[in-house]
Design a protein around this motif. Structure first.
Motif, PDB file in Angstrom:
ATOM      1  N   ARG A  10       0.854  -1.190   0.000  1.00 48.95           N
ATOM      2  CA  ARG A  10       0.000   0.000   0.000  1.00 48.95           C
ATOM      3  C   ARG A  10       0.883   1.230   0.000  1.00 48.95           C
ATOM      4  O   ARG A  10       2.080   1.164   0.319  1.00 48.95           O
ATOM      5  CB  ARG A  10      -0.925   0.003   1.215  1.00 48.95           C
ATOM      6  CG  ARG A  10      -0.201   0.127   2.545  1.00 48.95           C
ATOM      7  CD  ARG A  10      -1.120  -0.128   3.705  1.00 48.95           C
ATOM      8  NE  ARG A  10      -0.446   0.050   4.993  1.00 48.95           N
ATOM      9  CZ  ARG A  10      -0.866  -0.477   6.130  1.00 48.95           C
ATOM     10  NH1 ARG A  10      -1.952  -1.240   6.131  1.00 48.95           N
ATOM     11  NH2 ARG A  10      -0.227  -0.263   7.250  1.00 48.95           N
ATOM     12  N   ILE A  11       0.299   2.353  -0.356  1.00 49.00           N
ATOM     13  CA  ILE A  11       1.008   3.624  -0.294  1.00 49.00           C
ATOM     14  C   ILE A  11       1.122   4.036   1.168  1.00 49.00           C
ATOM     15  O   ILE A  11       0.159   3.911   1.936  1.00 49.00           O
ATOM     16  CB  ILE A  11       0.261   4.691  -1.107  1.00 49.00           C
ATOM     17  CG1 ILE A  11       0.228   4.290  -2.593  1.00 49.00           C
ATOM     18  CG2 ILE A  11       0.903   6.063  -0.931  1.00 49.00           C
ATOM     19  CD1 ILE A  11      -0.644   5.159  -3.457  1.00 49.00           C
ATOM     20  N   ILE A  20      -4.044   2.257  -5.377  1.00 48.39           N
ATOM     21  CA  ILE A  20      -3.192   1.613  -6.378  1.00 48.39           C
ATOM     22  C   ILE A  20      -4.061   0.883  -7.399  1.00 48.39           C
ATOM     23  O   ILE A  20      -3.784   0.903  -8.607  1.00 48.39           O
ATOM     24  CB  ILE A  20      -2.195   0.643  -5.720  1.00 48.39           C
ATOM     25  CG1 ILE A  20      -1.264   1.417  -4.767  1.00 48.39           C
ATOM     26  CG2 ILE A  20      -1.367  -0.074  -6.778  1.00 48.39           C
ATOM     27  CD1 ILE A  20      -0.287   0.538  -4.014  1.00 48.39           C
ATOM     28  N   ASP A  21      -5.141   0.229  -6.926  1.00 44.19           N
ATOM     29  CA  ASP A  21      -6.077  -0.424  -7.847  1.00 44.19           C
ATOM     30  C   ASP A  21      -6.667   0.590  -8.825  1.00 44.19           C
ATOM     31  O   ASP A  21      -6.804   0.311 -10.027  1.00 44.19           O
ATOM     32  CB  ASP A  21      -7.210  -1.103  -7.079  1.00 44.19           C
ATOM     33  CG  ASP A  21      -6.779  -2.407  -6.429  1.00 44.19           C
ATOM     34  OD1 ASP A  21      -5.740  -2.955  -6.837  1.00 44.19           O
ATOM     35  OD2 ASP A  21      -7.486  -2.868  -5.515  1.00 44.19           O
ATOM     36  N   ARG A  22      -7.034   1.767  -8.326  1.00 45.73           N
ATOM     37  CA  ARG A  22      -7.599   2.801  -9.192  1.00 45.73           C
ATOM     38  C   ARG A  22      -6.594   3.243 -10.244  1.00 45.73           C
ATOM     39  O   ARG A  22      -6.928   3.421 -11.418  1.00 45.73           O
ATOM     40  CB  ARG A  22      -8.039   4.018  -8.371  1.00 45.73           C
ATOM     41  CG  ARG A  22      -9.281   3.811  -7.537  1.00 45.73           C
ATOM     42  CD  ARG A  22      -9.883   5.131  -7.073  1.00 45.73           C
ATOM     43  NE  ARG A  22      -8.929   5.963  -6.360  1.00 45.73           N
ATOM     44  CZ  ARG A  22      -8.417   7.081  -6.828  1.00 45.73           C
ATOM     45  NH1 ARG A  22      -8.758   7.513  -8.042  1.00 45.73           N
ATOM     46  NH2 ARG A  22      -7.568   7.790  -6.112  1.00 45.73           N
ATOM     47  N   TYR A  23      -5.350   3.425  -9.818  1.00 46.54           N
ATOM     48  CA  TYR A  23      -4.324   3.853 -10.767  1.00 46.54           C
ATOM     49  C   TYR A  23      -4.077   2.785 -11.830  1.00 46.54           C
ATOM     50  O   TYR A  23      -3.879   3.091 -13.005  1.00 46.54           O
ATOM     51  CB  TYR A  23      -3.018   4.160 -10.025  1.00 46.54           C
ATOM     52  CG  TYR A  23      -3.148   5.172  -8.914  1.00 46.54           C
ATOM     53  CD1 TYR A  23      -4.109   6.187  -8.971  1.00 46.54           C
ATOM     54  CD2 TYR A  23      -2.329   5.118  -7.798  1.00 46.54           C
ATOM     55  CE1 TYR A  23      -4.243   7.114  -7.947  1.00 46.54           C
ATOM     56  CE2 TYR A  23      -2.450   6.037  -6.768  1.00 46.54           C
ATOM     57  CZ  TYR A  23      -3.408   7.028  -6.837  1.00 46.54           C
ATOM     58  OH  TYR A  23      -3.532   7.929  -5.819  1.00 46.54           O
ATOM     59  N   GLU A  24      -4.098   1.524 -11.398  1.00 44.19           N
ATOM     60  CA  GLU A  24      -3.888   0.435 -12.347  1.00 44.19           C
ATOM     61  C   GLU A  24      -5.030   0.376 -13.357  1.00 44.19           C
ATOM     62  O   GLU A  24      -4.811   0.160 -14.560  1.00 44.19           O
ATOM     63  CB  GLU A  24      -3.760  -0.900 -11.623  1.00 44.19           C
ATOM     64  CG  GLU A  24      -3.514  -2.074 -12.557  1.00 44.19           C
ATOM     65  CD  GLU A  24      -3.378  -3.402 -11.831  1.00 44.19           C
ATOM     66  OE1 GLU A  24      -2.835  -4.333 -12.430  1.00 44.19           O
ATOM     67  OE2 GLU A  24      -3.816  -3.496 -10.664  1.00 44.19           O
ATOM     68  N   LEU A  25      -6.268   0.554 -12.879  1.00 40.32           N
ATOM     69  CA  LEU A  25      -7.420   0.528 -13.766  1.00 40.32           C
ATOM     70  C   LEU A  25      -7.342   1.646 -14.799  1.00 40.32           C
ATOM     71  O   LEU A  25      -7.589   1.428 -15.990  1.00 40.32           O
ATOM     72  CB  LEU A  25      -8.714   0.655 -12.948  1.00 40.32           C
ATOM     73  CG  LEU A  25     -10.024   0.710 -13.735  1.00 40.32           C
ATOM     74  CD1 LEU A  25     -10.211  -0.550 -14.562  1.00 40.32           C
ATOM     75  CD2 LEU A  25     -11.206   0.898 -12.781  1.00 40.32           C
ATOM     76  N   ARG A  29      -6.993   1.092 -18.873  1.00 37.41           N
ATOM     77  CA  ARG A  29      -7.925   1.680 -19.828  1.00 37.41           C
ATOM     78  C   ARG A  29      -7.192   2.500 -20.882  1.00 37.41           C
ATOM     79  O   ARG A  29      -7.522   2.440 -22.069  1.00 37.41           O
ATOM     80  CB  ARG A  29      -8.948   2.551 -19.098  1.00 37.41           C
ATOM     81  CG  ARG A  29      -9.999   1.749 -18.333  1.00 37.41           C
ATOM     82  CD  ARG A  29     -10.898   2.660 -17.541  1.00 37.41           C
ATOM     83  NE  ARG A  29     -12.000   1.929 -16.938  1.00 37.41           N
ATOM     84  CZ  ARG A  29     -12.821   2.436 -16.024  1.00 37.41           C
ATOM     85  NH1 ARG A  29     -12.645   3.690 -15.612  1.00 37.41           N
ATOM     86  NH2 ARG A  29     -13.799   1.711 -15.520  1.00 37.41           N
ATOM     87  N   ARG A  30      -6.204   3.281 -20.458  1.00 40.65           N
ATOM     88  CA  ARG A  30      -5.432   4.061 -21.425  1.00 40.65           C
ATOM     89  C   ARG A  30      -4.708   3.147 -22.416  1.00 40.65           C
ATOM     90  O   ARG A  30      -4.686   3.405 -23.625  1.00 40.65           O
ATOM     91  CB  ARG A  30      -4.415   4.957 -20.713  1.00 40.65           C
ATOM     92  CG  ARG A  30      -4.998   6.218 -20.100  1.00 40.65           C
ATOM     93  CD  ARG A  30      -3.897   7.192 -19.712  1.00 40.65           C
ATOM     94  NE  ARG A  30      -3.020   6.643 -18.689  1.00 40.65           N
ATOM     95  CZ  ARG A  30      -3.190   6.805 -17.379  1.00 40.65           C
ATOM     96  NH1 ARG A  30      -4.234   7.502 -16.937  1.00 40.65           N
ATOM     97  NH2 ARG A  30      -2.338   6.296 -16.511  1.00 40.65           N
ATOM     98  N   ALA A  31      -4.104   2.085 -21.890  1.00 39.74           N
ATOM     99  CA  ALA A  31      -3.361   1.160 -22.750  1.00 39.74           C
ATOM    100  C   ALA A  31      -4.279   0.487 -23.758  1.00 39.74           C
ATOM    101  O   ALA A  31      -3.956   0.385 -24.955  1.00 39.74           O
ATOM    102  CB  ALA A  31      -2.647   0.114 -21.891  1.00 39.74           C
TER     103      ALA A  31
END
Length: 219
Positions: A10-11, A20-25, A29-31
């Motif tokens: 965790r941060i 972190i889950d939000r950032y990964e999502l 999506r961008r990728a």
């Protein structure tokens, strides 16, 4: 550290790894937006072998089920968005291939301009399947809500593999959407459950975008 304790990350200063889950999502999506956008129609060709396997799988289930089907239904709620605004937005959105493709990672083709009916390639259960959606049959349900129902036919031989239906209703908090999928009985419950999960992802994406583009979410 106690032996056997599950590892976690965790941060610093946060209680869990949800951010972190939000950032990964957001990154995923961008990728996917970049890759799908660059591939275009070639993405459909890339999964051609998988479509053949998936269509054969569900065609066999249609035969084995002997006409028996199973329906699963999911109800989701949206705050800050009315059913009327979302319905109107969806009509316009169904002419925007980029919006339709981006709503769910497993949308490989969303061709709404096909004269034979919307042509879709996505995942049903564990298989990639190509199908066409029939025209929406509209019927009134209690409470003045329009329910839209459409048959799904395999894109290679026209076998009716199931159907989907949607209904949007105004609510105090905004709106509710009742989303249903019907598939051959022998392919359930796994395929039905997977597609209800699929619904939750794509309709959340569309609802959030609709609220942003209509300005309803800021009122």
């Amino acid at each position: 550290m106690t032996l056997g304790t599950a590892a976690s990350v965790r941060i610093a200063g946060e209680t869990d790894d949800r951010n972190i889950d939000r950032y990964e999502l957001a990154s995923a999506r961008r990728a996917l937006r970049l890759i799908k956008g660059n591939l275009g129609d070639r993405l459909h060709a890339l999964v051609g072998a998988e479509i053949a396997v998936g269509n054969a799988f569900f065609r066999d289930h249609v035969r084995r089920s002997g006409g028996e089907q199973v329906t699963g239904t999911l109800t989701i709620e949206a705050r800050g968005l009315t059913a009327a605004a979302f319905s109107a937005w969806m009509i316009r959105a169904f002419t925007r291939e980029d919006v339709l493709i981006a709503a769910q990672p497993e949308h490989y083709l969303m061709d709404m301009a096909d004269p034979r009916g919307p042509h879709i390639v996505e995942t049903l259960g564990e298989h990639v399947v190509g199908f066409r959606m029939g025209g929406w049959d509209e019927s009134e349900v209690p409470g003045g809500t329009d329910r839209r129902h459409s048959l799904l036919t395999l894109d290679d031989d026209g076998t009716v593999v199931g159907s989907v239906s949607t209904s949007f209703r105004e609510a105090d908090h905004g709106m509710t959407a009742e989303l249903s999928v019907t598939l051959p009985a022998t392919s359930a419950p796994e395929a039905v459950e997977q597609h209800l999960q699929h619904f939750s992802v794509e309709f959340r994406s569309w609802m959030l975008l609709a609220a942003a583009e209509t300005g309803e979410g800021s009122r």
